[in-house]
Design a protein around this motif. Structure first.
Motif, PDB file in Angstrom:
ATOM      1  N   ARG A 264      20.605  86.393 -66.413  1.00 31.22           N
ATOM      2  CA  ARG A 264      21.182  87.149 -67.520  1.00 31.22           C
ATOM      3  C   ARG A 264      22.584  86.640 -67.810  1.00 31.22           C
ATOM      4  NH1 ARG A 264      20.554  93.131 -65.271  1.00 31.22           N
ATOM      5  NH2 ARG A 264      21.899  93.552 -67.066  1.00 31.22           N
ATOM      6  N   ARG A 265      22.958  86.795 -69.062  1.00 29.60           N
ATOM      7  CA  ARG A 265      24.294  86.365 -69.498  1.00 29.60           C
ATOM      8  C   ARG A 265      25.364  87.369 -69.103  1.00 29.60           C
ATOM      9  NH1 ARG A 265      24.932  81.627 -69.331  1.00 29.60           N
ATOM     10  NH2 ARG A 265      23.225  81.982 -67.868  1.00 29.60           N
ATOM     11  N   TYR A 267      26.157  91.287 -66.747  1.00 30.32           N
ATOM     12  CA  TYR A 267      25.721  92.358 -65.853  1.00 30.32           C
ATOM     13  C   TYR A 267      26.735  93.496 -65.935  1.00 30.32           C
ATOM     14  CZ  TYR A 267      22.885  88.668 -63.650  1.00 30.32           C
ATOM     15  OH  TYR A 267      21.998  87.642 -63.405  1.00 30.32           O
ATOM     16  N   THR A 362      28.359  83.607 -65.909  1.00 29.11           N
ATOM     17  CA  THR A 362      27.903  84.916 -66.350  1.00 29.11           C
ATOM     18  C   THR A 362      29.095  85.870 -66.348  1.00 29.11           C
ATOM     19  OG1 THR A 362      26.179  86.604 -66.073  1.00 29.11           O
ATOM     20  CG2 THR A 362      27.303  85.865 -64.082  1.00 29.11           C
TER      21      THR A 362
END
Length: 551
Positions: A264-265, A267, A362
């Motif tokens: 994921r990019r 969190y 990220t």
């Protein structure tokens, strides 16, 4: 009897060799050379046989004895006067001889792989005298090979590994087949290799058995294992040859051709403000299709307003990035933090740098959650002083606490009576003002250490604690006292002016520079002119003494 293809080929081999060898044996046995022979004291020269090598095909399957060859002596006129005798390896049990004709036959099926040749001895005897007419001679029967053994891979099945992405022609492993047939005769033991299963990924060199890669850029992450079947065929691979197979399990070993990638990019994690320092806030992991050292990575915080508040380390077992707290969190001061985190491979293969950077980024947002915290005092320790002469109700000092939460709930105060068992002090529940509840005596207790409780009005379970040290100031409220009870004796012949006793006094009060006492005799004692008291004026000591003199 119907023969299969292989059996028919063997039959033709046996037939051809049998015809060739039989003719050769008889021709060779008919040759002779002169040799001196001694008999009955007379010397004569005669032609003697020459023993040559006999040949017989292995694996004869017929029901009749197999003809091997013929022994013949030049002295044999064919009238039956000569008999032939055979001895040595296999004589009588495997090989028999017709004593009249000298014909040798094999009575058992022979296997060249069990024994390649037999050494025997032959004699020609006079039938009447049973004496030799020829010297005993040694000869060899050699077992002629036929192709009756298939190649075998004695070390199989094989396992091997080759790095993924290897160029075409990279050697993987060499397989070797052995053939029990005679390597010096014909092609029965000459094998060639071929691949039956495993194309188009691998190939095998026909003569050496070396297996090589046949496709470029084989990717372990797509397929990591291949099962190959390799065949070895004798007779140089020609029709009628025998064959054997083995399996080769080839595993593609990993190279670092995949960079880490965060799933994921961004969190987001919520953490309570009360979480202690060094606590784990979150675990994140970048995915890496490689394995082992090639998947090892390191994490670091490269940007964001959480630098110094959080840190990230790597779990060596799981390769996760572990985010922990470095400083205490305070919801009232800051409600969220943003971290920019990078994951990078620790061991980069220069051959694959063209694929791009072996790292990824990220964003992690950490939301600080408010926690109902107990009231906090403005000071961890309050110091107060009060005279021991203070009356009940005298104000000694004030403490203050507040609710650190956004609700700023009102606070009520009380004294922890476990620290004030005699209830010397009271505190106003609303203002925090501490007053004297009873008379104080410095000589009994010079310092009182009490604990003050601050309780949230809306949540009584939230209690803060403050600590107060109250020092009692001294007043001169204690009269001097003699240090002890004195009882003095004096001799009747004591001289006037002789000191017979020294006396001293004490005071329970505590002036800064000690006490100064003045000594005098009471009115009753002053009328007794036998004794006088000398006062040591100006001697400032804790115990000022006076001397009683005798006159």
């Amino acid at each position: 009897m119907k023969l299969g293809k292989v059996e028919f080929c063997h039959f033709l081999q046996i037939l051809a060799l049998f015809l060739c060898v039989s003719g050769m044996n008889q021709a060779e046995l008919s040759r002779s050379r002169s040799k001196p022979y001694f008999q009955s004291g007379r010397t004569r020269t005669k032609r003697s046989w020459v023993w040559n090598q006999f040949f017989v095909l292995e694996e004869y399957m017929g029901t009749d004895p197999l003809y091997v060859g013929k022994l013949h002596s030049d002295v044999d006129k064919g009238d039956g006067s000569i008999k032939y005798i055979l001895s040595g390896e296999g004589a009588s049990s495997i090989f028999i001889i017709d004593e009249n004709t000298g014909d040798i036959h094999a009575t058992k099926r022979l296997d060249r792989e069990e024994q390649a040749y037999y050494t025997l001895r032959a004699q020609a005897l006079d039938r009447l005298t049973n004496k030799p007419v020829e010297p005993e001679s040694e000869f060899v029967i050699k077992i002629q090979d036929i192709n009756d053994n298939e190649p075998k891979f004695l070390d199989g099945p094989y396992t091997a590994g080759v790095p993924e992405m290897s160029p075409v022609g990279t050697s993987v492993v060499q397989v070797t087949a052995t053939d029990a047939d005679d390597p010096t005769y014909g092609n029965s033991a000459r094998v060639v290799y071929s691949i039956l299963q495993g194309q188009p990924y691998f190939s095998v060199e026909p003569k050496t058995g070396v297996i090589k890669t046949a496709l470029p850029n084989m990717d372990r992450e797509a397929k990591d294992q291949y099962l190959l079947v390799i065949q070895a065929k004798d007779m140089v691979g020609q029709n009628g040859g025998l064959s054997g197979t083995t399996s080769v399990t080839v595993t593609l070993t990993d190279v670092n051709d995949n960079p880490p990638r965060f799933p994921r990019r961004s969190y987001q994690y919520n953490v309570p403000e009360s979480l202690p320092v060094t606590s784990v806030v979150a675990r994140i992991k970048a995915a890496d299709a490689d394995v082992g050292p090639n998947a090892e990575m390191e994490y670091k915080i490269v940007d964001g307003d959480g630098l110094g508040v959080f840190k990230i380390s790597v779990d060596k077992d799981t390769q996760e990035g572990i985010i922990t707290i470095q400083k205490e969190l305070d919801y009232e001061a800051k409600t969220s933090y943003t971290l920019r985190i990078e994951a990078a491979n620790m061991h980069v293969d220069p051959r694959f740098l063209s694929l791009g950077p072996f790292s990824d980024m990220t964003t992690v947002k950490i939301i600080v959650e408010d926690v109902d915290e107990p009231p906090v005092f403005t000071s961890r320790l309050y110091t107060m002083v009060v005279s021991e002469a203070a009356k009940v109700g005298t104000i000694i000092g004030t403490v203050a606490a507040h609710d650190p939460d956004a609700s700023n709930s009102p606070v009520r105060y009380s004294i922890d009576r476990n620290t004030d068992l005699e209830r010397y002090f009271n505190i106003d529940a609303n203002s925090g003002v501490i007053t004297a509840a009873k008379s104080l005596d410095r000589e009994t207790n010079a310092v009182h250490n009490i604990t003050v409780l601050a309780m949230e009005s809306q949540n009584p379970a939230q209690i803060g604690r403050g600590y107060v040290a109250i020092t009692i100031l001294d007043i001169n409220d204690n009269a001097p006292e003699f240090a002890m009870e004195y009882e003095t004796t004096v001799c009747e012949n004591a001289q006037p002016g002789q000191v017979i006793q020294k006396i001293s006094a004490i005071d329970k009060d505590d002036p800064p520079n000690g006490h100064q006492f003045y000594f005098s005799l009471t009115a009753e004692a002053a009328n007794n002119h036998n004794f006088t008291l000398q006062d040591n004026k100006g001697d400032v000591t804790p115990y000022l003494s006076g001397a009683v003199n005798l006159y």
